[in-house]
Design a protein around this motif. Structure first.
Motif, short mmCIF file in Angstrom:
data_model
loop_
_atom_site.label_atom_id
_atom_site.label_comp_id
_atom_site.label_asym_id
_atom_site.label_seq_id
_atom_site.Cartn_x
_atom_site.Cartn_y
_atom_site.Cartn_z
N MET A 102 0.86 -1.19 0.00
CA MET A 102 0.00 0.00 0.00
C MET A 102 0.90 1.25 0.00
SD MET A 102 -2.99 1.13 2.67
CE MET A 102 -1.84 1.18 4.04
N ARG A 103 0.50 2.26 -0.73
CA ARG A 103 1.22 3.54 -0.78
C ARG A 103 0.29 4.67 -0.34
NH1 ARG A 103 1.03 7.31 -4.67
NH2 ARG A 103 0.27 5.82 -6.24
N GLN A 160 9.18 -4.27 -6.84
CA GLN A 160 10.03 -4.73 -7.94
C GLN A 160 10.96 -3.61 -8.46
OE1 GLN A 160 9.91 -7.96 -8.49
NE2 GLN A 160 8.22 -8.05 -6.98
N GLU A 161 10.76 -2.40 -7.94
CA GLU A 161 11.58 -1.27 -8.38
C GLU A 161 12.99 -1.43 -7.84
OE1 GLU A 161 8.59 0.76 -10.54
OE2 GLU A 161 10.74 1.16 -10.38
N ASP A 162 13.98 -0.98 -8.64
CA ASP A 162 15.38 -1.08 -8.22
C ASP A 162 15.65 -0.30 -6.94
OD1 ASP A 162 15.94 -2.72 -10.36
OD2 ASP A 162 16.62 -1.08 -11.65
N TRP A 163 15.03 0.88 -6.84
CA TRP A 163 15.32 1.71 -5.66
C TRP A 163 14.90 1.02 -4.38
CZ3 TRP A 163 11.14 2.92 -2.67
CH2 TRP A 163 9.87 2.91 -3.27
N ASP A 181 9.43 8.36 -10.79
CA ASP A 181 8.65 7.76 -9.71
C ASP A 181 7.20 7.63 -10.17
OD1 ASP A 181 8.52 8.40 -6.14
OD2 ASP A 181 7.31 7.07 -7.38
N GLN A 182 6.65 6.39 -10.09
CA GLN A 182 5.28 6.17 -10.55
C GLN A 182 4.28 7.04 -9.78
OE1 GLN A 182 4.48 4.35 -13.19
NE2 GLN A 182 6.69 4.03 -13.47
N GLU A 223 11.82 13.49 -13.61
CA GLU A 223 12.65 12.67 -12.76
C GLU A 223 12.79 13.29 -11.37
OE1 GLU A 223 15.59 10.37 -15.85
OE2 GLU A 223 16.29 12.25 -14.94
N VAL A 224 13.03 12.43 -10.38
CA VAL A 224 13.20 12.88 -9.01
C VAL A 224 14.43 12.20 -8.42
CG1 VAL A 224 10.75 13.32 -8.63
CG2 VAL A 224 11.69 11.07 -8.12
N VAL A 225 15.01 12.86 -7.42
CA VAL A 225 16.05 12.27 -6.58
C VAL A 225 15.40 12.03 -5.23
CG1 VAL A 225 18.30 12.64 -5.50
CG2 VAL A 225 17.89 13.46 -7.82
#
Length: 598
Positions: free
Chosen positions: A116-117, A132-135, A152-153, A163-165
């Protein structure tokens, strides 16, 4: 001789150009290095601010009671779906509030192990794909808290994702692999990249932001164009120096400058590259251009200087000398240095002839203006002087009429006698200056009339100090001042005390009148001190105000004495007024210089 000087100058210029080129190259290199470090310091401060905001926001959420209560509700198997939803919405509101308070943070999301997000603006999404994301996997397995630029989805909105950091932190525990909840704080990569793109080294040099492993944090593809830089960066990361400059050579033997600076907190590093060929290309081109252009100019300048020196320098020197004489006021000598009658052959001759005519006309205009100014001042002075006589004459005639009605014969005779002597004195209107003793005698006649008019209620004293013989002053100065002093002393009281002082000190004649009258308003005192003689003339000659006597005296003194005249007014409401006129000492057969009057 000219050829010798040309060769000598070319050799000197060539040597100087070579020295300047080498020195300029050294200065440019030093400037690039110091400038790059300064820019890195500024950008490092910017990064430090952005990271501190991210950590600060993370701390607020991590330690919030809302977050702890949310985790407890979702971890409690007895919690209902409604309670869980309410806790999710409350946490989302907290994320919204905290995100709005930090300009560098674009969004915050909390990911729960169950898939959940929770994000700001009441976003509660059940989606386990983030695992499943690399981060996420790098964070769980390797504890990588910072994620380089990526999409970021949760942040993708519209047709142009950005893009984000990201900063990743566990919630409720410090070990990422054991965490049930992961907080992801996103900062737009453009927010960090935009100020970095404004920093340049030379024309094409670039600065890159690298992580602890030497990989780019932002989307800077140019970093791949420096294949030998990766090895040097690893070497830099291995030693402890926080900043410095290295010099590299690529496979073709070209030299490059590498400037680096390590950042605190995260261990990130700023690295800048610029090739020396790019750095000095314009300098080489500029050197060749300057040498060629300077050679041409040198030859042309020598030829032109020879021609100018013979036909221009000497006439110009005479013209400049004549200008200096005009500046000093010596118009005669200026005309001698610029004689007329020669044939005009150049602009210099024309300027000399025109200057001669201008000096001649200027001298005539100054003389004419000086004479007109004297006549104008004389006429203005006479107008002011004529204004004084009717003023006291009408008052005295009214007094005589009153005495005659009262049949006070003796006092009437006294007034008539004093008035006659005053009129005889005032008929000498052609004289501007009179002996000081005669002015005092005139004043005493006037005082005798006032004593008859006001009787015992008037206490008027005339005092003299210093050597007053053979002194001359402008006429009719004291009588208007005494008249004002007596008049305003009787306005609100039955007794008037007036003191007249005449003294000589330090080359000045001081005339002062003090009274116990109603005084002057501060605004009036400032107006009298600030107004010029020409402002007063227009006002006085048509004025019917009560200060006409004082204004008339001040205007006449300014007209005659100019800047040599000084006056002082000290007045307090209901406590009296003190007026002092300070005049330059003049003895008989002496006159104030027109130049000294100003």
């Amino acid at each position: 001789m000219i050829a010798f000087f040309v060769v000598l100058l070319l050799l000197s210029f060539g040597t100087m150009s070579w020295l300047l080129f080498n020195q300029s190259r050294s200065i440019i290199r030093s400037y690039i290095e110091s400038s790059a470090l300064e820019k890195m310091d500024e950008y490092g401060s910017f990064i430090h601010m952005a990271l501190l905001q991210s950590y600060d926001l993370s701390s607020l959420i991590f330690n919030s009671d809302v977050t702890k209560k949310w985790d407890a509700v979702l971890s409690d198997p007895d919690s209902t779906d409604g309670q869980k939803m309410l806790s999710n919405i409350t946490l989302s509101k907290l994320l919204t509030q905290t995100t709005n308070n930090y300009t560098s943070v674009s969004s915050v999301s909390i990911y729960r192990e169950e898939g959940m997000r929770i994000s700001a603006d009441n976003q509660v999404v059940k989606d386990a794909s983030y695992k499943q994301e690399d981060w996420y996997r790098n964070f769980i397995r390797h504890s990588n808290h910072w994620v380089p630029a990526h999409e970021d989805q949760a942040e993708i909105r519209g047709a142009k994702p950005y893009e984000v950091v990201s900063l990743l932190l566990p919630i409720g525990i410090f070990e990422p692999s054991l965490a049930r909840n992961v907080m992801k704080v996103n900062v737009k990569a453009e927010f960090l990249l935009e100020p970095l793109n404004r920093i340049h080294l030379g024309e094409s040099g670039t600065i890159f932001l690298l992580d602890q492993q030497g990989h780019p944090i932002l989307s800077q593809e140019e970093y791949q164009a420096y294949p030998g830089a990766a090895r040097e960066v690893q070497s830099i990361l291995a030693h402890k120096a926080m900043q410095g400059v290295d010099y590299l050579k690529d496979a073709q033997g070209a030299s490059h400058i590498l400037v680096y600076k390590k950042l605190p907190i995260t261990g990130w590093m700023l690295v800048g590259f610029v090739s020396e060929q790019d750095l000095y290309a314009k300098l080489f081109k500029l050197r060749s251009t300057i040498i060629g252009f300077a050679t041409v100019l040198l030859i042309a300048a020598l030829l032109l200087a020879y021609w100018i020196s013979s036909g221009v320098t000497k006439p110009l020197s005479r013209l400049v000398s004549a200008m200096r004489h005009v500046q000093k006021g010596d118009f005669v000598q200026a005309e001698r240095l610029t004689p007329q009658g020669r044939r005009v052959r150049s602009e210099v001759d024309y300027a000399t002839d025109t200057f001669h005519t201008m000096v001649k006309q200027l001298r005539h205009h100054i003389q004419t203006e000086f004479e007109q100014k004297l006549l104008r001042q004389q006429a203005e002075y006479k107008a002011l002087l004529m204004q004084i006589h009717p003023h006291f004459l009408f008052n005295t005639l009214e007094l005589m009429s009153s005495l005659a009605i009262q049949q006070r014969t003796e006092e009437t005779v006294t007034v008539i006698d004093s008035l006659g002597k005053m009129l005889r004195f005032s008929l000498r209107i052609s004289e501007d200056l009179i002996p000081l003793r005669e002015e005092l005698k005139y004043v005493r006649y006037y005082v005798s009339i006032l004593e008859v008019r006001f009787g015992a209620g008037l206490q008027l004293r005339i005092e003299e100090e210093g050597e007053l013989e053979d002194l001359e002053i402008v006429k009719f100065l004291l009588q208007p001042l005494i008249e004002n002093a007596v008049k305003y002393s009787f306005i609100r009281q039955s007794e008037a005390r007036v003191t007249v002082m005449v003294r000589q000190e330090q080359g000045r004649v001081c005339l002062s009148v003090a009274d116990n009258g109603i005084g002057m308003a501060p605004e009036l005192v400032r107006e009298l001190e600030a107004s010029s003689v020409y402002q007063q003339l227009d006002q006085i000659l048509v004025s019917k105000s009560r200060q006409i006597g004082l204004r008339n005296v001040l205007a006449r003194c300014r007209l005659y004495y100019g800047e040599l005249f000084v006056f002082k007014v000290a007045s307090q409401p209901e406590r009296g007024t003190y007026i002092e006129l300070s005049l330059p000492v003049q003895r008989r057969n002496e006159h104030v210089s027109r130049i000294d009057r100003g």
